[in-house]
Design a protein around this motif. Structure first.
Motif, mmCIF file in Angstrom:
data_model
loop_
_atom_site.group_PDB
_atom_site.id
_atom_site.type_symbol
_atom_site.label_atom_id
_atom_site.label_comp_id
_atom_site.label_asym_id
_atom_site.label_seq_id
_atom_site.Cartn_x
_atom_site.Cartn_y
_atom_site.Cartn_z
ATOM 1 N N GLU A 112 0.855 -1.183 0.000
ATOM 2 C CA GLU A 112 0.000 0.000 0.000
ATOM 3 C C GLU A 112 0.895 1.239 0.000
ATOM 4 N N VAL A 113 0.668 2.133 -0.948
ATOM 5 C CA VAL A 113 1.409 3.398 -1.004
ATOM 6 C C VAL A 113 0.521 4.476 -0.390
ATOM 7 N N ILE A 114 0.958 5.008 0.745
ATOM 8 C CA ILE A 114 0.158 5.976 1.498
ATOM 9 C C ILE A 114 0.682 7.386 1.232
ATOM 10 N N ASN A 115 -0.196 8.259 0.757
ATOM 11 C CA ASN A 115 0.156 9.645 0.447
ATOM 12 C C ASN A 115 -0.514 10.575 1.455
ATOM 13 N N TYR A 116 0.264 11.508 2.001
ATOM 14 C CA TYR A 116 -0.312 12.400 3.009
ATOM 15 C C TYR A 116 -0.409 13.855 2.545
ATOM 16 N N ASN A 117 0.055 14.137 1.332
ATOM 17 C CA ASN A 117 -0.068 15.508 0.800
ATOM 18 C C ASN A 117 -0.130 15.454 -0.724
ATOM 19 N N MET A 118 -1.099 14.714 -1.239
ATOM 20 C CA MET A 118 -1.189 14.474 -2.680
ATOM 21 C C MET A 118 -1.860 15.655 -3.378
ATOM 22 N N ASN A 119 -1.067 16.355 -4.192
ATOM 23 C CA ASN A 119 -1.579 17.533 -4.898
ATOM 24 C C ASN A 119 -1.383 17.463 -6.410
ATOM 25 N N SER A 120 -0.902 16.321 -6.910
ATOM 26 C CA SER A 120 -0.681 16.187 -8.352
ATOM 27 C C SER A 120 -1.997 16.322 -9.107
ATOM 28 N N LYS A 121 -1.945 17.056 -10.213
ATOM 29 C CA LYS A 121 -3.152 17.287 -10.997
ATOM 30 C C LYS A 121 -3.462 16.128 -11.934
ATOM 31 N N LYS A 122 -2.460 15.279 -12.161
ATOM 32 C CA LYS A 122 -2.705 14.111 -13.003
ATOM 33 C C LYS A 122 -1.914 12.920 -12.480
ATOM 34 N N GLN A 123 -2.300 11.742 -12.899
ATOM 35 C CA GLN A 123 -1.632 10.513 -12.482
ATOM 36 C C GLN A 123 -0.444 10.265 -13.402
ATOM 37 N N ASN A 124 0.748 10.595 -12.917
ATOM 38 C CA ASN A 124 1.944 10.501 -13.751
ATOM 39 C C ASN A 124 2.578 9.114 -13.750
ATOM 40 N N PHE A 125 2.125 8.238 -12.851
ATOM 41 C CA PHE A 125 2.668 6.884 -12.790
ATOM 42 C C PHE A 125 1.527 5.873 -12.743
ATOM 43 N N ILE A 126 1.727 4.765 -13.433
ATOM 44 C CA ILE A 126 0.752 3.681 -13.441
ATOM 45 C C ILE A 126 1.279 2.552 -12.556
ATOM 46 N N TYR A 127 0.507 2.172 -11.552
ATOM 47 C CA TYR A 127 0.884 1.090 -10.649
ATOM 48 C C TYR A 127 0.141 -0.194 -11.017
ATOM 49 N N ASN A 128 0.740 -1.316 -10.659
ATOM 50 C CA ASN A 128 0.064 -2.596 -10.828
ATOM 51 C C ASN A 128 -1.257 -2.581 -10.063
ATOM 52 N N SER A 129 -2.225 -3.310 -10.553
ATOM 53 C CA SER A 129 -3.552 -3.320 -9.931
ATOM 54 C C SER A 129 -3.517 -3.850 -8.499
ATOM 55 N N ALA A 130 -2.504 -4.666 -8.181
ATOM 56 C CA ALA A 130 -2.413 -5.235 -6.832
ATOM 57 C C ALA A 130 -1.900 -4.227 -5.807
ATOM 58 N N VAL A 131 -1.302 -3.136 -6.266
ATOM 59 C CA VAL A 131 -0.770 -2.111 -5.365
ATOM 60 C C VAL A 131 -1.880 -1.121 -5.025
ATOM 61 N N LYS A 132 -2.135 -0.960 -3.741
ATOM 62 C CA LYS A 132 -3.181 -0.042 -3.292
ATOM 63 C C LYS A 132 -2.606 1.360 -3.092
ATOM 64 N N ILE A 133 -3.259 2.362 -3.656
ATOM 65 C CA ILE A 133 -2.850 3.759 -3.496
ATOM 66 C C ILE A 133 -3.852 4.443 -2.566
ATOM 67 N N THR A 134 -3.362 4.962 -1.450
ATOM 68 C CA THR A 134 -4.222 5.603 -0.453
ATOM 69 C C THR A 134 -3.862 7.073 -0.318
ATOM 70 N N ASP A 135 -4.874 7.921 -0.330
ATOM 71 C CA ASP A 135 -4.678 9.365 -0.194
ATOM 72 C C ASP A 135 -5.269 9.831 1.139
ATOM 73 N N LEU A 136 -4.395 10.245 2.054
ATOM 74 C CA LEU A 136 -4.834 10.735 3.363
ATOM 75 C C LEU A 136 -4.767 12.260 3.453
ATOM 76 N N THR A 137 -4.605 12.907 2.313
ATOM 77 C CA THR A 137 -4.457 14.363 2.285
ATOM 78 C C THR A 137 -5.679 15.056 2.887
ATOM 79 N N ILE A 138 -5.414 16.022 3.750
ATOM 80 C CA ILE A 138 -6.473 16.885 4.280
ATOM 81 C C ILE A 138 -6.388 18.205 3.531
ATOM 82 N N LYS A 139 -7.360 18.470 2.698
ATOM 83 C CA LYS A 139 -7.338 19.674 1.868
ATOM 84 C C LYS A 139 -7.514 20.921 2.737
ATOM 85 N N ASN A 140 -6.695 21.920 2.451
ATOM 86 C CA ASN A 140 -6.762 23.165 3.207
ATOM 87 C C ASN A 140 -6.579 24.339 2.252
#
Length: 365
Positions: A36-64
């Motif tokens: 699982e790849v955990i992101n805590y400040n994800m602000n990218s406007k587009k998905q620049n990398f493609i991960y394998n379907s088995a890899v979980k991408i989690t966004d914990l960013t709190i928008k401010n």
């Protein structure tokens, strides 16, 4: 084995982000780890990398949307609590933190988390700000291990921190040699357009080469805050016909085959992964011998050329020499491919596996 990889934004374009993408996919595909790849400040406007379907991408960013100091401070506290709760709840075996800020963040919320926490460094020891250096000294004691990229960084970090080891960045199998285009008259450079990458120096260092060989050109692939300034510098030296700046591209491994050689004029590097990527495709490389990665990648005048750090005169001469000596380029190309094999996923991946298993063994004792 259940592994969390913690970083601020895994979809942003950059070297660390490429490393995360490569490692996550390789661990998932070859070791059957739950990643699982955990992101805590994800602000990218587009998905620049493609991960394998088995890899979980989690966004914990709190928008401010508020930018005042108090709002930012409160937001940081909320984010730490949210990350800590997530790490406690999901019962990981390993938490792999990518780069100093992530190391510090997880170390701060470590109490009560049962997983083994491994920090990684992607900036040379002396490249950190004073504030970050102080935080490292305070909080890194909460890490179970620290992985650095070079011997030089190991020597400096091992004085202060426990369980330090060296594991190089690796390259995926998509970077491979097919043929070297010795007739190409195109020079390549790539990276974020920031002060530390030294593209202003590179532009200055090509003037002599383009005066002698106006049919050659340089392409810089990158994006960043220095783009406008670099464009003005190109115009100042009347090099618009020879130098172009283009955006990053997804298929670097394919594009590299079009060029004659690669040049890196960074003022410092955590490692210099792009040098390995270039070598793997058969590109000769020239690099400043900056702190702290290039000298551990390049064997000087065997599979690449090392130039004394920030020595513009020496770099100018190295570029001219590379243009003029076709046989030297062919020799470097052949040896570069051989040298790049020590950075392949299979070798580096097994080094990570050994470290993970060592950490888990300690956990069970």
């Amino acid at each position: 084995m259940k592994i969390a990889i913690v970083f601020d934004d895994c979809m942003r374009l950059g070297g660390v982000e490429r490393v995360i993408n490569n490692l996550a996919d390789y661990f998932s595909d070859n070791f059957n780890y739950t990643i699982e790849v955990i992101n805590y400040n994800m602000n990218s406007k587009k998905q620049n990398f493609i991960y394998n379907s088995a890899v979980k991408i989690t966004d914990l960013t709190i928008k401010n949307t508020k930018k005042d100091f108090i709002s930012k401070f409160i937001n940081k506290i909320k984010m730490r609590k949210k990350l800590k709760k997530h790490l406690e709840k999901n019962k990981y075996d390993i938490i792999l933190c990518m780069a100093a800020l992530s190391n510090i963040l997880v170390a701060q919320v470590r109490k009560g988390i049962d997983a083994k926490v491994i920090g990684t460094e992607h900036v040379p020891y002396d490249g950190h700000s004073l504030k970050t250096k102080i935080k490292r000294r305070i909080f890194y004691k909460n890490l179970d291990a620290l992985v650095v990229l070079t011997q030089e960084d190991y020597d400096k970090n091992a004085k202060y921190f426990k369980n330090v080891s060296i594991i190089y960045n690796s390259i995926p199998d998509t970077f491979k040699y097919e043929n070297y285009n010795v007739e190409s008259k195109k020079i390549l450079a790539a990276g974020r357009l920031t002060e530390g990458k030294g593209f202003d120096i590179l532009i200055k260092c090509t003037r002599e080469a383009f005066e002698k060989y106006p049919d050659w050109n340089l392409e810089i692939l990158g994006e960043g805050e220095k783009k406008k300034e670099l464009g003005s510098l190109i115009e100042k030296y009347n090099l618009s016909k020879n130098i172009t700046i283009k955006n990053f591209i997804d298929n670097m491994e394919e594009v590299m085959k079009e060029y004659s050689f690669f040049v890196m004029t960074s003022k410092y590097e955590g490692f210099g992964l792009v040098l390995v990527e270039a070598q793997a495709t058969g590109l000769p490389v020239i690099s400043f011998d900056c702190k702290s990665g290039p000298k551990e990648i390049i064997n000087n005048n065997i599979d690449g050329v090392l130039v004394n750090a920030e020595n513009e005169n020496e770099m100018s001469k190295a570029i001219v020499s590379m243009i003029e000596d076709k046989e030297f380029r062919k020799k470097l190309s052949k040896n570069a491919v051989i040298n790049s094999e020590r950075f392949r996923n299979e070798k580096i991946g097994n080094e990570w596996k050994e470290l993970f298993e060592k950490m888990i063994k300690k956990k069970s004792v």
